[in-house]
Design a protein around this motif. Sequence first.
Motif, PDB file in Angstrom:
ATOM      1  N   GLY A  81      -3.304  -9.427  -6.241  1.00 59.69           N
ATOM      2  CA  GLY A  81      -3.183  -9.626  -4.848  1.00 59.69           C
ATOM      3  C   GLY A  81      -1.907  -9.053  -3.874  1.00 59.69           C
ATOM      4  O   GLY A  81      -1.854  -9.196  -2.719  1.00 59.69           O
ATOM      5  N   CYS A  82      -0.882  -8.375  -4.706  1.00 60.23           N
ATOM      6  CA  CYS A  82       0.075  -7.901  -4.090  1.00 60.23           C
ATOM      7  C   CYS A  82      -0.101  -6.513  -3.398  1.00 60.23           C
ATOM      8  O   CYS A  82      -0.548  -5.724  -4.264  1.00 60.23           O
ATOM      9  CB  CYS A  82       1.392  -7.806  -5.333  1.00 60.23           C
ATOM     10  N   ARG A  83       0.556  -6.296  -2.351  1.00 60.85           N
ATOM     11  CA  ARG A  83       0.294  -4.954  -1.810  1.00 60.85           C
ATOM     12  C   ARG A  83       1.562  -4.209  -2.545  1.00 60.85           C
ATOM     13  O   ARG A  83       2.491  -4.937  -3.032  1.00 60.85           O
ATOM     14  CB  ARG A  83       0.513  -4.977  -0.134  1.00 60.85           C
ATOM     15  N   ALA A  84       1.646  -2.913  -2.268  1.00 60.75           N
ATOM     16  CA  ALA A  84       2.811  -2.082  -2.785  1.00 60.75           C
ATOM     17  C   ALA A  84       3.848  -1.779  -1.718  1.00 60.75           C
ATOM     18  O   ALA A  84       3.342  -1.112  -0.697  1.00 60.75           O
ATOM     19  CB  ALA A  84       2.235  -0.786  -3.711  1.00 60.75           C
ATOM     20  N   GLU A  85       5.128  -2.132  -2.039  1.00 58.26           N
ATOM     21  CA  GLU A  85       6.236  -1.647  -1.120  1.00 58.26           C
ATOM     22  C   GLU A  85       6.632  -0.339  -1.893  1.00 58.26           C
ATOM     23  O   GLU A  85       7.625  -0.591  -3.109  1.00 58.26           O
ATOM     24  CB  GLU A  85       7.100  -2.606  -0.629  1.00 58.26           C
ATOM     25  N   VAL A  86       6.744   0.868  -1.318  1.00 55.78           N
ATOM     26  CA  VAL A  86       7.376   1.943  -1.756  1.00 55.78           C
ATOM     27  C   VAL A  86       8.388   2.664  -0.890  1.00 55.78           C
ATOM     28  O   VAL A  86       8.489   2.380   0.449  1.00 55.78           O
ATOM     29  CB  VAL A  86       6.267   3.063  -2.293  1.00 55.78           C
ATOM     30  N   SER A  87       9.291   3.401  -1.643  1.00 53.55           N
ATOM     31  CA  SER A  87      10.282   3.989  -0.568  1.00 53.55           C
ATOM     32  C   SER A  87      10.807   5.412  -1.097  1.00 53.55           C
ATOM     33  O   SER A  87      11.797   5.896  -0.635  1.00 53.55           O
ATOM     34  CB  SER A  87      11.553   3.002  -0.839  1.00 53.55           C
ATOM     35  N   SER A  88       9.663   6.303  -1.617  1.00 54.86           N
ATOM     36  CA  SER A  88      10.067   7.351  -2.027  1.00 54.86           C
ATOM     37  C   SER A  88       8.743   8.172  -2.551  1.00 54.86           C
ATOM     38  O   SER A  88       7.641   7.472  -2.760  1.00 54.86           O
ATOM     39  CB  SER A  88      10.947   7.601  -3.416  1.00 54.86           C
ATOM     40  N   PRO A  89       8.553   9.486  -2.369  1.00 58.06           N
ATOM     41  CA  PRO A  89       7.350  10.184  -2.909  1.00 58.06           C
ATOM     42  C   PRO A  89       7.165   9.731  -4.363  1.00 58.06           C
ATOM     43  O   PRO A  89       5.897   9.779  -4.501  1.00 58.06           O
ATOM     44  CB  PRO A  89       7.675  11.562  -2.902  1.00 58.06           C
ATOM     45  N   GLY A  90       8.190   9.845  -5.362  1.00 58.95           N
ATOM     46  CA  GLY A  90       7.862   9.261  -6.594  1.00 58.95           C
ATOM     47  C   GLY A  90       7.217   7.927  -6.625  1.00 58.95           C
ATOM     48  O   GLY A  90       6.355   7.736  -7.575  1.00 58.95           O
ATOM     49  N   GLU A  91       7.739   6.789  -5.869  1.00 53.23           N
ATOM     50  CA  GLU A  91       7.125   5.589  -6.126  1.00 53.23           C
ATOM     51  C   GLU A  91       5.717   5.672  -5.439  1.00 53.23           C
ATOM     52  O   GLU A  91       4.913   4.935  -5.900  1.00 53.23           O
ATOM     53  CB  GLU A  91       8.055   4.482  -5.041  1.00 53.23           C
ATOM     54  N   LEU A  92       5.379   6.462  -4.245  1.00 54.80           N
ATOM     55  CA  LEU A  92       4.001   6.495  -3.760  1.00 54.80           C
ATOM     56  C   LEU A  92       3.223   6.950  -4.756  1.00 54.80           C
ATOM     57  O   LEU A  92       2.130   6.574  -5.227  1.00 54.80           O
ATOM     58  CB  LEU A  92       4.095   7.486  -2.674  1.00 54.80           C
ATOM     59  N   ASP A  93       3.706   8.079  -5.633  1.00 50.68           N
ATOM     60  CA  ASP A  93       2.858   8.626  -6.546  1.00 50.68           C
ATOM     61  C   ASP A  93       2.880   7.740  -7.837  1.00 50.68           C
ATOM     62  O   ASP A  93       1.283   7.502  -8.051  1.00 50.68           O
ATOM     63  CB  ASP A  93       3.472   9.701  -7.452  1.00 50.68           C
TER      64      ASP A  93
END
Length: 442
Positions: A81-93
Amino acid sequence: MTDTAPRTGTAVRPPAPRPAPGAPAAPGLPPVPTPAYLYDLAAVRSAHARLRSCLPEPSSLYYSLKANPHPAVVSTLHGLGCRAEVSSPGELDAALEAGVPAGDILYTGPGKRDEDLDGALGAGVRDFAVDSVHGIGQLDRAAARHGVHVTYLLRVNPGGGSRGAGLRMTGEPSAFGADAEDIAAHPGRYTGGRHARIDGLHLYLATNIADEAALGDSFSEAIAVARTLREALEVPLRTIDLGGGFGAPYARAGELPDYPGLAGRLAQELDGALPGWRRNDPAVAFESGRYLTATCGQLLTRVLDVKASHGQRVVVLDTGINHLGGMAGLRRVPPLHPDVVPPAGPGTERTGGDGPDAAAEPPGPAMICGPLCTPLDTWARSHPLPAVAPGDLLAVPNTGAYGLHASLVLFLGHPAPLEVVTDGGRIVRSDRLAFVRRAAAT
């Protein structure tokens, strides 16, 4: 457990071998080549349940990929149930590779390039966090280029301070967040444009707080600021992200801290400050990285050499600051004083060396070094250690967060360690980051 990709330049993760559906669980893990990070998904699920029990309901939880972006870890937490918190293109990928839908991703960070926003918008991300008036305008222009409408959380930098914090995030000059005083004085600057509109507030005041009272005080400050700014902005705010700060042991033996009274305390304070929160008006969110993943990991390492030098016992391992603790000097993680202990779990049986040079040194304090050709590659000057010989297996516990992905893996060109994922006593994934140098347009 082999890797075939070259390892210079851009980080890539080769496709992971996966067991066939319905494959029987192995009776025990096979020996794992070292160095290797071993992640246990059962421990991830246990940490998630433990944290959820400390949070008021209803509330949502983001997983901060900066702690550990391994796709198996991200996928497990998203499934919980966790949403994802990303802070870079690599983490988005990494989030997308793990199967997280773009609609479940929050893209944060104090500085974003136009191409970062274009990549995120092209992937379908529609929720962002911004830290400044410029950031709002930049996001609005990017959304207009793509012909879409997006929402953002306005990150806030309030005054004050949080006691007991491992790292203070606000209350002083910072790249993170807009000053609360300026938001209150000039609310019209912060509510957005035609294509990007404010959806809520993002407050993350400090990190790595083990003491419940201190953590509660940090959240209390965030709740009070949210109440003040919600009234000052005079626009609907659907989300109040109160951030995190949950502590966890780092590279040392120990358990996750408990916060048994936190949920009740925060619920009472939210009732007073944001009375509609129990109806998700506004919705309350928290986020965590280290608490969810720290205790899922151990770094396995073998002894390469044991000797005496100027009266000091010296043990050289096949891993060091290139794989663990490289960012400790940057204050992103606490100073590194790792425990180095016999490993735990199946597949980690001791297999010491043999031959005339493999005799174990007696137990006692030892200087623990890695294999890098620099005297900086030292974890400890005097660390208690059992009798060990070249070939013996050791481990650093609680390295599931800020381990490999907060390291100096490119320094001096040693291979990245394996990342081995286990669940239910069997290996479900094993892969290794590699680095490929590619020509780039200039």
